[in-house]
Design a protein around this motif. Structure first.
Motif, short mmCIF file in Angstrom:
data_model
loop_
_atom_site.label_atom_id
_atom_site.label_comp_id
_atom_site.label_asym_id
_atom_site.label_seq_id
_atom_site.Cartn_x
_atom_site.Cartn_y
_atom_site.Cartn_z
N SER A 194 0.83 -1.20 0.00
CA SER A 194 0.00 0.00 0.00
C SER A 194 0.87 1.25 0.00
O SER A 194 2.04 1.21 0.37
CB SER A 194 -0.92 0.02 1.22
OG SER A 194 -0.16 0.09 2.42
N GLU A 198 1.27 11.15 3.39
CA GLU A 198 1.69 11.74 4.65
C GLU A 198 1.77 13.25 4.48
O GLU A 198 1.63 13.78 3.36
CB GLU A 198 3.07 11.20 5.07
CG GLU A 198 3.09 9.73 5.39
CD GLU A 198 2.76 9.44 6.84
OE1 GLU A 198 2.42 10.42 7.57
OE2 GLU A 198 2.83 8.27 7.24
N TRP A 209 4.78 9.99 1.52
CA TRP A 209 3.93 8.81 1.63
C TRP A 209 4.58 7.77 2.55
O TRP A 209 5.80 7.73 2.70
CB TRP A 209 3.74 8.15 0.26
CG TRP A 209 3.21 9.05 -0.79
CD1 TRP A 209 1.89 9.26 -1.13
CD2 TRP A 209 3.98 9.91 -1.67
NE1 TRP A 209 1.80 10.17 -2.15
CE2 TRP A 209 3.05 10.59 -2.51
CE3 TRP A 209 5.35 10.16 -1.83
CZ2 TRP A 209 3.46 11.49 -3.48
CZ3 TRP A 209 5.76 11.07 -2.79
CH2 TRP A 209 4.82 11.74 -3.61
N THR A 210 3.75 6.93 3.13
CA THR A 210 4.23 5.70 3.76
C THR A 210 4.06 4.60 2.74
O THR A 210 2.94 4.34 2.27
CB THR A 210 3.43 5.36 5.04
OG1 THR A 210 3.71 6.34 6.04
CG2 THR A 210 3.85 3.99 5.57
N THR A 212 4.33 0.73 2.27
CA THR A 212 4.39 -0.50 3.07
C THR A 212 4.72 -1.69 2.18
O THR A 212 3.98 -2.00 1.24
CB THR A 212 3.06 -0.74 3.80
OG1 THR A 212 2.76 0.38 4.64
CG2 THR A 212 3.15 -2.00 4.66
N SER A 213 5.84 -2.34 2.48
CA SER A 213 6.21 -3.54 1.73
C SER A 213 5.72 -4.77 2.47
O SER A 213 5.47 -4.73 3.68
CB SER A 213 7.73 -3.62 1.55
OG SER A 213 8.38 -3.86 2.79
N GLU A 214 5.59 -5.87 1.75
CA GLU A 214 5.09 -7.10 2.36
C GLU A 214 5.90 -8.29 1.86
O GLU A 214 6.19 -8.41 0.68
CB GLU A 214 3.61 -7.30 2.01
CG GLU A 214 2.99 -8.52 2.68
CD GLU A 214 1.48 -8.62 2.42
OE1 GLU A 214 0.89 -9.64 2.83
OE2 GLU A 214 0.92 -7.69 1.82
N LYS A 219 4.82 -7.21 7.17
CA LYS A 219 4.85 -5.89 6.54
C LYS A 219 5.89 -4.99 7.19
O LYS A 219 6.14 -5.08 8.39
CB LYS A 219 3.47 -5.25 6.61
CG LYS A 219 2.41 -6.00 5.81
CD LYS A 219 1.07 -5.29 5.85
CE LYS A 219 0.04 -6.02 5.00
NZ LYS A 219 -1.28 -5.33 5.02
N PRO A 221 7.18 -0.73 7.03
CA PRO A 221 6.91 0.60 6.49
C PRO A 221 8.18 1.32 6.04
O PRO A 221 9.23 1.20 6.67
CB PRO A 221 6.28 1.32 7.68
CG PRO A 221 6.99 0.73 8.86
CD PRO A 221 7.23 -0.72 8.50
N LYS A 223 9.29 5.36 4.34
CA LYS A 223 8.81 6.71 4.07
C LYS A 223 9.42 7.20 2.77
O LYS A 223 10.64 7.09 2.56
CB LYS A 223 9.18 7.67 5.21
CG LYS A 223 8.67 7.25 6.58
CD LYS A 223 7.15 7.23 6.67
CE LYS A 223 6.69 6.85 8.07
NZ LYS A 223 5.23 6.81 8.21
N THR A 249 7.15 2.99 15.69
CA THR A 249 6.69 3.77 14.55
C THR A 249 7.69 4.88 14.30
O THR A 249 8.30 5.40 15.24
CB THR A 249 5.31 4.40 14.81
OG1 THR A 249 5.38 5.23 15.97
CG2 THR A 249 4.26 3.32 15.03
#
Length: 265
Positions: A194, A198, A209-210, A212-214, A219, A221, A223, A249
């Motif tokens: 996704s 931000e 943007w954040t 997010t890799s999977e 997952k 995050p 930036k 975070t």
């Protein structure tokens, strides 16, 4: 070490491997040429007249150097960090500008590029003793020791309206690809699950943007920030090893962005 800690360590290592590629060299692929006119007007305050183009010498002077960002170490990216533009492929063509930004690849019209690594200096009190580790605190030790953010900065100077166009194309791609895509570099695929917008400010225009890799359900995050000043566009791609484990975070690297903005002013 408990299974969760092992999982976090593996995921963090994966994040580090991806970030090592984030200062890829500049270049242009054939895919950059498609829909340039459409992308240019997508959510950008791009000027209708050509923006100022920095020479290679001026760009180098405007690039972050050691001492520019308090509490961070700034170094030049090396040959091992470089990836050619045609070495980055995506399963959704519309997402290519995001993949290029992740790996520091310049877009059409770039005349000069610099690349830097900006890494948090270890914070006081983050060191844990062997006694702490033996006392079942390995996970906390991992979190504290690796709660450091690394940012890869690619600064590109563009001719004419190419800088504003590149910025606009990235914003459009991030919006179009919010649901994710897969990027492949050197035969290794990275699934982006996704992209979420931000807040960031600076330059003539900026966006963040954040990403997010999977990987196998885990997952992590990252930036991603883009900052444009006249014909110069800087992209920032950040990761935090502890955040990859899910217990920490981390925010957009605002101080790094501000420092680069100041040098471009």
């Amino acid at each position: 070490m408990r299974a969760t800690a092992v999982r976090r360590t593996a995921l963090a290592a994966s994040a580090a491997a991806l970030a090592l590629l984030a200062t890829a060299c500049g270049g242009t692929s054939d895919a950059d040429k498609k829909d340039d006119k459409d992308a240019a007007g997508a959510g950008s305050s791009a000027p209708k007249t050509p923006a100022k183009t920095l020479t290679a010498a001026e760009l180098e002077k405007a690039t972050l150097a050691q001492g520019d960002v308090k509490g961070r170490k700034v170094t030049k990216a090396g040959p091992a960090d470089e990836v050619p533009a045609d070495g980055v492929t995506v399963d959704k063509e519309a997402c290519l500008p995001v993949a290029h930004a992740m790996y520091g690849v310049a877009q059409k019209g770039s005349v000069a590029t610099t690349k830097r690594k900006v890494i948090d200096e270890p914070k006081a009190g983050n060191k844990k003793s062997l006694e702490d580790l033996a006392d079942g605190k390995a996970e906390d030790a991992f979190k504290d020791a690796f709660d450091l953010t690394s940012t890869f900065v690619a600064l590109n100077s563009y001719e004419g309206t190419a800088g504003p166009d590149a910025f606009a194309a990235l914003k459009k791609a991030a919006a179009d690809c919010a649901g994710g895509f897969t990027a492949t570099v050197a035969g290794t695929p990275t699934k982006v699950a996704s992209i979420a917008e931000e807040k960031v400010t600076g330059g003539d225009e900026a966006a963040a943007w954040t990403v997010t890799s999977e990987d196998d359900g885990d997952k992590a995050p990252f930036k991603l920030v883009a900052l444009r000043k006249e014909g110069a566009v800087a992209t920032f791609f950040s990761f935090n090893l502890a955040a990859a484990g899910g217990d920490v975070t981390f925010e957009v690297p605002a101080e790094v962005v501000a420092a680069q903005d100041e040098k471009l002013a």
